[in-house]
Design an enzyme around this catalytic site. Structure first.
Site, PDB file in Angstrom:
ATOM      1  N   CYS A 196      -7.680  -3.868  32.044  1.00  0.00           N
ATOM      2  CA  CYS A 196      -8.534  -3.253  31.017  1.00  0.00           C
ATOM      3  C   CYS A 196      -9.977  -3.041  31.488  1.00  0.00           C
ATOM      4  O   CYS A 196     -10.733  -2.314  30.850  1.00  0.00           O
ATOM      5  CB  CYS A 196      -8.520  -4.089  29.740  1.00  0.00           C
ATOM      6  SG  CYS A 196      -6.897  -4.102  28.965  1.00  0.00           S
ATOM      7  N   HIS A 227     -14.695  -1.894  25.504  1.00  0.00           N
ATOM      8  CA  HIS A 227     -13.244  -1.772  25.674  1.00  0.00           C
ATOM      9  C   HIS A 227     -12.593  -2.029  24.315  1.00  0.00           C
ATOM     10  O   HIS A 227     -13.014  -2.919  23.576  1.00  0.00           O
ATOM     11  CB  HIS A 227     -12.768  -2.803  26.698  1.00  0.00           C
ATOM     12  CG  HIS A 227     -11.281  -2.916  26.760  1.00  0.00           C
ATOM     13  ND1 HIS A 227     -10.471  -1.816  26.947  1.00  0.00           N
ATOM     14  CD2 HIS A 227     -10.451  -3.979  26.634  1.00  0.00           C
ATOM     15  CE1 HIS A 227      -9.209  -2.216  26.948  1.00  0.00           C
ATOM     16  NE2 HIS A 227      -9.175  -3.521  26.760  1.00  0.00           N
ATOM     17  N   ASN A 248      -5.003  -0.028  22.269  1.00  0.00           N
ATOM     18  CA  ASN A 248      -5.557  -0.374  23.582  1.00  0.00           C
ATOM     19  C   ASN A 248      -4.862   0.471  24.655  1.00  0.00           C
ATOM     20  O   ASN A 248      -3.709   0.239  24.977  1.00  0.00           O
ATOM     21  CB  ASN A 248      -5.348  -1.872  23.845  1.00  0.00           C
ATOM     22  CG  ASN A 248      -5.952  -2.316  25.169  1.00  0.00           C
ATOM     23  OD1 ASN A 248      -6.398  -1.496  25.968  1.00  0.00           O
ATOM     24  ND2 ASN A 248      -5.947  -3.616  25.405  1.00  0.00           N
TER      25      ASN A 248
HETATM   26  C1  LIG Z   1      -2.588 -10.677  20.213  1.00  0.00           C
HETATM   27  C2  LIG Z   1      -3.519 -10.982  19.058  1.00  0.00           C
HETATM   28  C3  LIG Z   1      -3.803  -9.714  18.270  1.00  0.00           C
HETATM   29  C4  LIG Z   1      -2.853 -11.985  18.145  1.00  0.00           C
HETATM   30  O1  LIG Z   1      -3.716 -12.266  17.041  1.00  0.00           O
HETATM   31  P1  LIG Z   1      -3.988 -13.758  16.600  1.00  0.00           P
HETATM   32  O2  LIG Z   1      -4.753 -13.693  15.374  1.00  0.00           O
HETATM   33  O3  LIG Z   1      -4.602 -14.449  17.781  1.00  0.00           O
HETATM   34  O4  LIG Z   1      -2.573 -14.257  16.302  1.00  0.00           O
HETATM   35  P2  LIG Z   1      -1.829 -15.511  16.957  1.00  0.00           P
HETATM   36  O5  LIG Z   1      -1.426 -15.152  18.367  1.00  0.00           O
HETATM   37  O6  LIG Z   1      -2.667 -16.730  16.733  1.00  0.00           O
HETATM   38  O7  LIG Z   1      -0.581 -15.550  16.063  1.00  0.00           O
HETATM   39  C5  LIG Z   1      -0.676 -15.857  14.679  1.00  0.00           C
HETATM   40  C6  LIG Z   1       0.691 -15.667  14.058  1.00  0.00           C
HETATM   41  O8  LIG Z   1       0.936 -14.262  13.929  1.00  0.00           O
HETATM   42  C7  LIG Z   1       2.194 -13.950  14.482  1.00  0.00           C
HETATM   43  N1  LIG Z   1       2.182 -12.600  14.995  1.00  0.00           N
HETATM   44  C8  LIG Z   1       1.910 -12.168  16.236  1.00  0.00           C
HETATM   45  N2  LIG Z   1       2.025 -10.851  16.303  1.00  0.00           N
HETATM   46  C9  LIG Z   1       2.351 -10.425  15.081  1.00  0.00           C
HETATM   47  C10 LIG Z   1       2.608  -9.164  14.514  1.00  0.00           C
HETATM   48  N3  LIG Z   1       2.535  -8.024  15.234  1.00  0.00           N
HETATM   49  N4  LIG Z   1       2.909  -9.088  13.205  1.00  0.00           N
HETATM   50  C11 LIG Z   1       2.995 -10.193  12.444  1.00  0.00           C
HETATM   51  N5  LIG Z   1       2.772 -11.415  12.935  1.00  0.00           N
HETATM   52  C12 LIG Z   1       2.456 -11.536  14.222  1.00  0.00           C
HETATM   53  C13 LIG Z   1       2.396 -14.976  15.570  1.00  0.00           C
HETATM   54  O9  LIG Z   1       3.770 -15.103  15.876  1.00  0.00           O
HETATM   55  C14 LIG Z   1       1.832 -16.211  14.913  1.00  0.00           C
HETATM   56  O10 LIG Z   1       2.798 -16.741  14.061  1.00  0.00           O
HETATM   57  P3  LIG Z   1       2.978 -18.336  13.945  1.00  0.00           P
HETATM   58  O11 LIG Z   1       1.653 -18.826  13.444  1.00  0.00           O
HETATM   59  O12 LIG Z   1       4.087 -18.457  12.959  1.00  0.00           O
HETATM   60  O13 LIG Z   1       3.305 -18.791  15.305  1.00  0.00           O
HETATM   61  C15 LIG Z   1      -4.845 -11.589  19.565  1.00  0.00           C
HETATM   62  O14 LIG Z   1      -4.612 -12.850  20.109  1.00  0.00           O
HETATM   63  C16 LIG Z   1      -5.513 -10.747  20.606  1.00  0.00           C
HETATM   64  O15 LIG Z   1      -6.005  -9.696  20.322  1.00  0.00           O
HETATM   65  N6  LIG Z   1      -5.581 -11.252  21.845  1.00  0.00           N
HETATM   66  C17 LIG Z   1      -6.247 -10.522  22.908  1.00  0.00           C
HETATM   67  C18 LIG Z   1      -5.407  -9.359  23.297  1.00  0.00           C
HETATM   68  C19 LIG Z   1      -6.062  -8.496  24.294  1.00  0.00           C
HETATM   69  O16 LIG Z   1      -7.219  -8.233  24.212  1.00  0.00           O
HETATM   70  N7  LIG Z   1      -5.235  -8.055  25.250  1.00  0.00           N
HETATM   71  C20 LIG Z   1      -5.525  -7.024  26.162  1.00  0.00           C
HETATM   72  C21 LIG Z   1      -6.296  -7.415  27.326  1.00  0.00           C
HETATM   73  S1  LIG Z   1      -7.962  -7.282  27.001  1.00  0.00           S
END
Ligand SMILES: CC(C)(COP(=O)(O)OP(=O)(O)OC[C@H]1O[C@@H](n2cnc3c(N)ncnc32)[C@H](O)[C@@H]1OP(=O)(O)O)[C@@H](O)C(=O)NCCC(=O)NCCS
Length: 332
Positions: free
Chosen positions: A116, A256, A286
């Site tokens: 990214c 980004h 993204n």
């Molecule tokens: C991936 C991301 C959006 C997840 O959001 P989050 O608020 O951190 O969510 P968590 O990973 O803590 O998960 C919370 C819950 O939501 C659930 N969940 C994950 N994706 C989901 C979706 N698409 N829909 C519904 N629930 C979802 C998880 O399973 C978890 O459930 P649990 O509590 O029962 O285990 C976030 O971590 C993120 O943006 N990370 C960085 C990603 C990124 O920038 N990547 C690219 C490189 S820069």
């Protein structure tokens, strides 16, 4: 005579036609529009459909249009740098395919992979060739077909990413505008949190790797999120401090587009107001190397000559970085 800097003199994006909405994703995986919007800020993303079409297809569309609107012959291009994590093939470089596609017969080119942060790395690199006086026209492309490495049964990743590409032309500038500074960082110990396991030399494609879904993105979302918030805001503040930029000196932040919450945290650390933070994540998700040039393209009409822009990114690797540039032209 003032120092030669590299200025962006034109830019162009390309988004594939197909729009994958949150409503459609609700039918594919166990997710909801509310969850995706609230946790990421994304409403829809574009997906490149069509047999045999890769990242170069989108980049060629963007680059051809750019040259056409700037009335520049492809023969004038000296160098093409393509930032991508989803090259058409392991080799040859996608930059070469783009060169052939646009008729840049006098250009050499290469790909650059920094996930990214790819566009930030590529723009910094391209600027060096201009600043030395060696080349006059460098095309810097950022693009990814993330749908090609996405597991559309994994709700934790497939809702986040989309496809798209954009490119900028870098040319010499002696008016005091252009790329003023950049800061690049990497920490390979972060590799365990965001990667695609197979398809490279460590685990070449096999029945086993396909069965185990090792050709898709694997992400520890929480670890990536924590590091992204910390490092993207740190590097944005670092570039401000190195250049004695106060928050009111900054015209726009081009971040980004990975997660709206990461963008807001970065803007808050920089102390800049919301109206200066450029956002299009809701429409494209993204697009990895594509997000920053696509965002500049969407908001090009707002930029005036001399505006101070800060670009900042964080991504797989881990990689992160920021660029401070003075915009070189008024809205056309
Ligand atoms: C991936 C991301 C959006 C997840 O959001 P989050 O608020 O951190 O969510 P968590 O990973 O803590 O998960 C919370 C819950 O939501 C659930 N969940 C994950 N994706 C989901 C979706 N698409 N829909 C519904 N629930 C979802 C998880 O399973 C978890 O459930 P649990 O509590 O029962 O285990 C976030 O971590 C993120 O943006 N990370 C960085 C990603 C990124 O920038 N990547 C690219 C490189 S820069």
């Amino acid at each position: 005579m003032s120092k030669i800097r590299a200025s962006i003199t034109g830019l162009q994006g390309y988004l594939p036609e197909y729009v994958l909405t949150n409503a459609e994703l609700e039918k594919m995986v166990n997710t909801t529009n509310d969850w995706i919007l609230e946790r990421t800020g994304i409403s829809e993303r574009h997906i490149l459909k069509g047999e045999g079409l890769g990242t170069s297809f989108m980049a060629i569309k963007a680059a051809s249009k750019l040259l056409e609107k700037m009335a520049i012959s492809p023969k004038e291009i000296d160098l093409i740098i393509c930032a991508t994590t989803t090259p058409d093939m392991v080799f040859p470089a996608t930059a070469n395919l783009i060169g052939a596609g646009i008729g840049a017969v006098n250009a050499f080119g290469y790909d650059l992979q920094a996930a990214c942060s790819g566009f930030i790395y590529a723009l910094s690199t391209g600027a060096q060739f201009i600043e030395t006086g060696r080349y006059k026209k460098v095309l810097v492309v950022g693009g990814d077909k993330m749908s090609s490495i996405m597991d559309y049964t994994d709700r934790t990743t497939c809702v986040i990413f989309g496809d798209g590409a954009a490119c900028v032309l870098l040319e010499p500038d002696e008016t005091g505008n252009g790329i003023m500074d950049f800061v690049l960082h990497a920490d390979g110990t972060g590799a365990e949190h965001l990667y695609m396991k197979a398809g490279g030399s460590r685990y070449p494609a096999s029945e086993e790797t396909v069965k185990n879904k090792n050709h898709f993105v694997t992400q520890n979302g929480a670890a990536v999120f924590k590091n992204a918030v910390q490092n993207m805001s740190d590097v944005a503040v670092e570039i401000m401090q190195r250049n004695n930029l106060a928050s009111e000196d900054i015209s726009f932040l081009v971040p980004h587009q990975a997660n709206l919450r990461i963008i807001h945290a970065t803007a808050e650390r920089m102390g800049i107001t919301k109206d200066k933070v450029l956002i299009n994540i809701h429409r494209y998700g993204n697009t990895t190397s594509g997000t920053i040039p696509l965002c500049m393209w969407d908001y090009e009409h707002l930029f005036k000559k001399g505006d101070n822009l800060v670009l900042a990114a964080f991504g797989g690797g881990f990689t992160w970085g920021a660029i401070y540039l003075k915009w070189a032209y008024d809205p056309k």
